[in-house]
Design a protein around this motif. Structure first.
Motif, PDB file in Angstrom:
ATOM      1  N   SER A 242       0.830  -1.196   0.000  1.00  0.00           N
ATOM      2  CA  SER A 242       0.000   0.000   0.000  1.00  0.00           C
ATOM      3  C   SER A 242       0.868   1.250   0.000  1.00  0.00           C
ATOM      4  CB  SER A 242      -0.900  -0.008   1.236  1.00  0.00           C
ATOM      5  OG  SER A 242      -1.494   1.260   1.418  1.00  0.00           O
ATOM      6  N   PRO A 243       0.531   2.249  -0.838  1.00  0.00           N
ATOM      7  CA  PRO A 243       1.273   3.520  -0.800  1.00  0.00           C
ATOM      8  C   PRO A 243       1.214   4.187   0.566  1.00  0.00           C
ATOM      9  CG  PRO A 243      -0.080   3.380  -2.789  1.00  0.00           C
ATOM     10  CD  PRO A 243      -0.463   2.224  -1.921  1.00  0.00           C
ATOM     11  N   LEU A 244       0.097   4.021   1.266  1.00  0.00           N
ATOM     12  CA  LEU A 244      -0.008   4.620   2.601  1.00  0.00           C
ATOM     13  C   LEU A 244       0.994   3.988   3.561  1.00  0.00           C
ATOM     14  CD1 LEU A 244      -3.867   5.038   3.091  1.00  0.00           C
ATOM     15  CD2 LEU A 244      -2.163   6.795   2.580  1.00  0.00           C
ATOM     16  N   ARG A 245       1.240   2.701   3.384  1.00  0.00           N
ATOM     17  CA  ARG A 245       2.233   2.046   4.229  1.00  0.00           C
ATOM     18  C   ARG A 245       3.624   2.602   3.931  1.00  0.00           C
ATOM     19  NH1 ARG A 245       3.520  -4.479   4.541  1.00  0.00           N
ATOM     20  NH2 ARG A 245       5.293  -4.324   5.969  1.00  0.00           N
ATOM     21  N   ASP A 246       3.919   2.803   2.658  1.00  0.00           N
ATOM     22  CA  ASP A 246       5.204   3.406   2.289  1.00  0.00           C
ATOM     23  C   ASP A 246       5.331   4.806   2.868  1.00  0.00           C
ATOM     24  OD1 ASP A 246       5.931   1.178   0.945  1.00  0.00           O
ATOM     25  OD2 ASP A 246       5.666   2.000  -1.062  1.00  0.00           O
ATOM     26  N   LEU A 247       4.229   5.548   2.839  1.00  0.00           N
ATOM     27  CA  LEU A 247       4.253   6.909   3.371  1.00  0.00           C
ATOM     28  C   LEU A 247       4.529   6.895   4.868  1.00  0.00           C
ATOM     29  CD1 LEU A 247       3.786   9.947   3.115  1.00  0.00           C
ATOM     30  CD2 LEU A 247       1.327   9.513   3.348  1.00  0.00           C
ATOM     31  N   LYS A 248       3.853   5.999   5.602  1.00  0.00           N
ATOM     32  CA  LYS A 248       4.077   5.899   7.044  1.00  0.00           C
ATOM     33  C   LYS A 248       5.527   5.522   7.353  1.00  0.00           C
ATOM     34  CE  LYS A 248      -0.704   4.641   8.194  1.00  0.00           C
ATOM     35  NZ  LYS A 248      -1.592   3.561   8.711  1.00  0.00           N
ATOM     36  N   GLU A 249       6.068   4.616   6.555  1.00  0.00           N
ATOM     37  CA  GLU A 249       7.456   4.223   6.763  1.00  0.00           C
ATOM     38  C   GLU A 249       8.403   5.400   6.539  1.00  0.00           C
ATOM     39  OE1 GLU A 249       8.416   0.929   4.301  1.00  0.00           O
ATOM     40  OE2 GLU A 249       7.358  -0.544   5.549  1.00  0.00           O
ATOM     41  N   GLY A 250       8.106   6.218   5.512  1.00  0.00           N
ATOM     42  CA  GLY A 250       8.957   7.371   5.236  1.00  0.00           C
ATOM     43  C   GLY A 250       8.926   8.390   6.349  1.00  0.00           C
ATOM     44  N   VAL A 251       7.730   8.692   6.860  1.00  0.00           N
ATOM     45  CA  VAL A 251       7.602   9.658   7.955  1.00  0.00           C
ATOM     46  C   VAL A 251       8.293   9.134   9.206  1.00  0.00           C
ATOM     47  CG1 VAL A 251       5.961  10.842   9.457  1.00  0.00           C
ATOM     48  CG2 VAL A 251       5.476  10.643   7.018  1.00  0.00           C
ATOM     49  N   ALA A 252       8.086   7.855   9.502  1.00  0.00           N
ATOM     50  CA  ALA A 252       8.734   7.265  10.682  1.00  0.00           C
ATOM     51  C   ALA A 252      10.248   7.265  10.532  1.00  0.00           C
ATOM     52  CB  ALA A 252       8.222   5.844  10.895  1.00  0.00           C
ATOM     53  N   TYR A 253      10.714   7.030   9.318  1.00  0.00           N
ATOM     54  CA  TYR A 253      12.155   7.011   9.055  1.00  0.00           C
ATOM     55  C   TYR A 253      12.780   8.378   9.355  1.00  0.00           C
ATOM     56  CZ  TYR A 253      16.475   6.324   6.352  1.00  0.00           C
ATOM     57  OH  TYR A 253      17.782   6.241   5.958  1.00  0.00           O
ATOM     58  N   VAL A 254      12.095   9.437   8.939  1.00  0.00           N
ATOM     59  CA  VAL A 254      12.602  10.786   9.205  1.00  0.00           C
ATOM     60  C   VAL A 254      12.520  11.103  10.696  1.00  0.00           C
ATOM     61  CG1 VAL A 254      12.203  13.255   8.800  1.00  0.00           C
ATOM     62  CG2 VAL A 254      12.044  11.636   6.902  1.00  0.00           C
ATOM     63  N   TRP A 255      11.397  10.770  11.306  1.00  0.00           N
ATOM     64  CA  TRP A 255      11.166  11.155  12.694  1.00  0.00           C
ATOM     65  C   TRP A 255      12.094  10.443  13.660  1.00  0.00           C
ATOM     66  CZ3 TRP A 255       9.050  15.222  14.592  1.00  0.00           C
ATOM     67  CH2 TRP A 255       8.720  15.292  15.961  1.00  0.00           C
ATOM     68  N   THR A 256      12.505   9.227  13.346  1.00  0.00           N
ATOM     69  CA  THR A 256      13.346   8.464  14.261  1.00  0.00           C
ATOM     70  C   THR A 256      14.840   8.731  14.057  1.00  0.00           C
ATOM     71  OG1 THR A 256      13.269   6.577  12.732  1.00  0.00           O
ATOM     72  CG2 THR A 256      11.686   6.599  14.551  1.00  0.00           C
ATOM     73  N   SER A 257      15.182   9.561  13.087  1.00  0.00           N
ATOM     74  CA  SER A 257      16.580   9.941  12.877  1.00  0.00           C
ATOM     75  C   SER A 257      16.813  11.337  13.442  1.00  0.00           C
ATOM     76  CB  SER A 257      16.930   9.921  11.383  1.00  0.00           C
ATOM     77  OG  SER A 257      18.207  10.489  11.178  1.00  0.00           O
ATOM     78  N   PRO A 258      17.586  11.491  14.502  1.00  0.00           N
ATOM     79  CA  PRO A 258      17.791  12.816  15.108  1.00  0.00           C
ATOM     80  C   PRO A 258      18.350  13.841  14.131  1.00  0.00           C
ATOM     81  CG  PRO A 258      18.594  11.087  16.565  1.00  0.00           C
ATOM     82  CD  PRO A 258      18.274  10.431  15.265  1.00  0.00           C
ATOM     83  N   ARG A 259      19.247  13.414  13.236  1.00  0.00           N
ATOM     84  CA  ARG A 259      19.845  14.353  12.296  1.00  0.00           C
ATOM     85  C   ARG A 259      18.805  14.900  11.334  1.00  0.00           C
ATOM     86  NH1 ARG A 259      23.760  10.429  13.266  1.00  0.00           N
ATOM     87  NH2 ARG A 259      22.889   8.986  11.757  1.00  0.00           N
ATOM     88  N   MET A 260      18.003  14.013  10.752  1.00  0.00           N
ATOM     89  CA  MET A 260      16.982  14.469   9.805  1.00  0.00           C
ATOM     90  C   MET A 260      15.877  15.240  10.518  1.00  0.00           C
ATOM     91  SD  MET A 260      16.650  11.504   6.902  1.00  0.00           S
ATOM     92  CE  MET A 260      16.332  10.109   7.982  1.00  0.00           C
TER      93      MET A 260
END
Length: 404
Positions: A242-260
């Protein structure tokens, strides 16, 4: 008897492990920006993408200035001017979805489709202007449609640059790519104001359509994989998700990286509090504060771009700069300069302040882009830049403040 037969070894190993663990952080946040100059143009793809981005940015600036002035003059309403500026950024809310699409079909193909859309909408405005049927309502409708796509252009082009460039060319490539927007603020603003004042809106839009069509063709000349990562069974499975799943993964990826996360927060605050003075509200400042016309507006807009261009060029050629520290320092200088600009009473003094503001703004934005692209994995770059573009939505929110 138990004990360490090699005294000092444990401490040495711990120290070594700590260095290895901290090395990526040091490399990403504090790596020295080495002189790059025109080295990115050694890459064939970049020799096509850079002029494509340049022509697109020129067209963007010409449209923003021409349509902003048209709405203000035809309606005399600052409220509608702020509405026009807000509509231009409506697509920031769906920018992460463009990142998802780019990660799936390839950033080159997505960018070409987006620029073909600009050409079609600009051709519609050109036809209405040449036939005499253009009204502010039509302008707002078409701007709203274009605003769904246009805010994602910067993010998609940034992801494409990161995919086609070697790692050691990245700072130079992003810095030189930034010059496409800087020169557009100069050439685009001045030429747009000149064409509009001398020939009228219809002929000015003929030039804009030609710029969009040419940029689309140049983008298609970039030879890039249709997918951002190799096609295998795992990739095919990812495409069926699902594209929504990809979107959630992208947001979580950014949010869990302190640098980003830190870079995204700075971008959000800059768009909320700094950009409005040098962006959508500039026609109002030029006419009501300084009492000038389209030409004066062009000079004010171009002065900010001159400073930004100098900053982009400087960062592409100098060394000894730590990117994370540069981001913080440039942000502080940017805000301080805008506070001085708010007190200026004459156009020459305002131009000087805007030039310095543009210089520091360029250093700040380039630093943010470099940190994001170096931190993000290749198959997440589209979504990371989509999240980066989403924070631009703070800009249309603040545009409503003067009109409220």
């Amino acid at each position: 008897m138990t004990g360490n037969p090699f005294p000092g070894t444990t401490r040495s190993n711990k120290k070594q492990n700590r260095v290895e663990r901290d090395e990526p952080r040091h490399r990403i946040l504090s790596e020295v920006a080495r002189p790059a100059a025109l080295a990115p143009f050694r890459i064939r793809n970049y020799r096509f993408q850079w002029p494509a981005d340049l022509l697109t940015s020129w067209a963007f600036e010409m449209e923003t200035l021409i349509l902003g002035w048209y709405v203000l003059v035809e309606t005399g309403s600052v409220l509608l001017l702020t509405l026009f500026a807000s509509l231009s950024y409506g697509g920031t809310l769906i920018a992460p979805m463009f990142g998802v699409v780019g990660d799936r079909i390839g950033h080159r193909d997505l960018l070409a489709m987006m620029r073909a859309t600009y050409a079609v909408l600009a051709a519609t405005l050109m036809t209405l202007a040449l036939t005499g049927y253009l009204t502010p309502l039509y302008v707002l409708i078409i701007v709203a449609l274009m605003g769904l796509v246009r805010p994602s252009d910067l993010g998609v082009r940034g992801a494409l640059v990161a995919n086609i460039m070697p790692h050691n060319y990245l700072i130079g490539a992003i810095s030189i790519s930034r010059t496409t927007m800087d020169t557009a603020r100069i050439a685009g603003a001045l030429s747009g104001a000149g064409l509009f004042a001398s020939l009228g809106m219809g002929p000015a839009y003929i030039a804009i359509v030609c710029l969009y069509v040419t940029s689309t063709l140049l983008t298609l000349c970039v030879v890039a994989p249709s997918k951002p990562h190799p096609i295998d069974e795992m990739a095919d499975g990812a495409l069926r998700r699902s594209p929504l799943r990809d979107l959630k993964e992208g947001v979580a990826y950014v949010w869990t990286s302190p640098r980003m996360r830190a870079a995204i927060w700075i971008a959000f605050l800059a768009n909320l509090t700094a950009y409005p003075l040098s962006n959508g509200l500039l026609p109002y400042i030029a006419r009501d504060i300084y009492g000038t016309n389209q030409t004066g507006l062009g000079y004010l807009s171009a002065s900010f771009a001159v400073g930004s261009l100098c900053g982009s060029i400087a960062l592409s050629v100098i060394g000894g700069v730590r990117v994370a520290r540069l981001m913080i320092a440039a942000t502080v200088v940017w805000y301080a300069t805008l506070m001085v600009f708010a007190q200026m009473q004459t156009v020459p003094a305002a131009i000087a302040c805007l030039m310095l503001a543009g210089f520091s703004q360029s250093l700040c934005m380039i630093s943010i882009a470099v940190i994001l692209m170096r931190t993000a994995s290749e198959h997440f770059r589209g979504r990371v830049m989509g999240v980066r573009m989403m924070v631009i939505y703070s800009l249309p929110l603040v545009f409503w403040r003067p009109a409220a």
